[in-house]
Enzyme design. Sequence first.
Site, PDB file in Angstrom:
ATOM      1  N   ASP A 146       0.839  -1.193   0.000  1.00 42.28           N
ATOM      2  CA  ASP A 146       0.000   0.000   0.000  1.00 42.28           C
ATOM      3  C   ASP A 146       0.876   1.247   0.000  1.00 42.28           C
ATOM      4  O   ASP A 146       2.028   1.213   0.452  1.00 42.28           O
ATOM      5  CB  ASP A 146      -0.910   0.017   1.222  1.00 42.28           C
ATOM      6  CG  ASP A 146      -1.912  -1.134   1.231  1.00 42.28           C
ATOM      7  OD1 ASP A 146      -2.268  -1.597   0.134  1.00 42.28           O
ATOM      8  OD2 ASP A 146      -2.318  -1.554   2.332  1.00 42.28           O
ATOM      9  N   LYS A 147       0.327   2.338  -0.470  1.00 42.41           N
ATOM     10  CA  LYS A 147       1.064   3.596  -0.552  1.00 42.41           C
ATOM     11  C   LYS A 147       1.789   3.916   0.754  1.00 42.41           C
ATOM     12  O   LYS A 147       2.973   4.266   0.754  1.00 42.41           O
ATOM     13  CB  LYS A 147       0.099   4.732  -0.904  1.00 42.41           C
ATOM     14  CG  LYS A 147       0.731   6.119  -0.842  1.00 42.41           C
ATOM     15  CD  LYS A 147      -0.308   7.213  -1.038  1.00 42.41           C
ATOM     16  CE  LYS A 147       0.306   8.590  -0.843  1.00 42.41           C
ATOM     17  NZ  LYS A 147      -0.717   9.670  -0.955  1.00 42.41           N
TER      18      LYS A 147
END
Length: 329
Positions: A146-147
């Site tokens: 995830d970011k």
Amino acid sequence: MHQTDSPEDSDREIVEAIVPLEAAGKRFDAALAEMFPEFSRSRLTEWIKAGDALLAGEIVKPKVSVRGGEAVSLSIRVEIETRGEAEQMDLDVVYQDADVLVINKPAGLVVHPGAGNPRGTLVNGLLYFDPKLAELPRAGIVHRLDKDTSGLMVIARSLRAHAGLVEQLSAREVHRQYLAVVAGTMVAGGTVDAPIDRHPKDRVRMGVTKEGQGRDAITHYRLREKFRNHTLVECRLETGRTHQIRVHMTHIKHAIVGDPMYGLLRLPKGATEDLVNMLHSFRRQALHAEKLSFIHPVTGVEITTEAPMPEDMQNLLRVLREDTAQAKL
């Protein structure tokens, strides 16, 4: 899984694999989507209809059920698969050779370009680092973070490495170990075995579903350090679903600190001023992929890489230790 070159069609590569026994009863297109997650299901369905995806050497329809154990053959056209512009980026390379690359992704870096993020993504940086990655699906990326999750990712630099890594991920043979700071004081480690699927109303979120629904998801966790009202846990993924650790920790009532989607800000009673300020200002999930082990898809040698916890999580732990010590006075 292995590849063979066809002398009659030099711009294609044949990828062969065996349908996992646990896929028995699933549609051929669904089984392929799980076996080859680097390709979209719609593309795999097109290949099935075109005769470029064979089941036990035969052309079949996408809806045909598999038994498990059959041979699968994909005829993949070697072409530019990745859209994105090369962009100079300071990548933290932990390991590299001609076939694989392991990088330590910082929190805040988006992996794939998309709506609103055409530039400044890991793919852009990878295409600058190695322009040949443009010839691979998703610039060689076989799994993602995830970011706002930091840590290790392995990237393929050749088609044979790409196929081999995807096979290991599908067979759950890649060791992925994470560190997470969660709310609440855990008593012991354990395993969360709960299927995950898209939230029925909020398609950005994932959630635990009823048994028999969603995709199986298994997370093993053990305690690394306990604090007054928080716990540092070590999580090992057996499967790799979207947001898996975040969803599973929330499911067992120990949401990850700072998680903007699944967590709630909890200020412990009697917390020090430093801890209150830290919890208010920590704006990303305190989750870090610290260890990644896999069998090199070409040499067969085991590769183990580690990445130290980033500074923001180290600061969080420091403040948690000070708060715990203060409570004992």
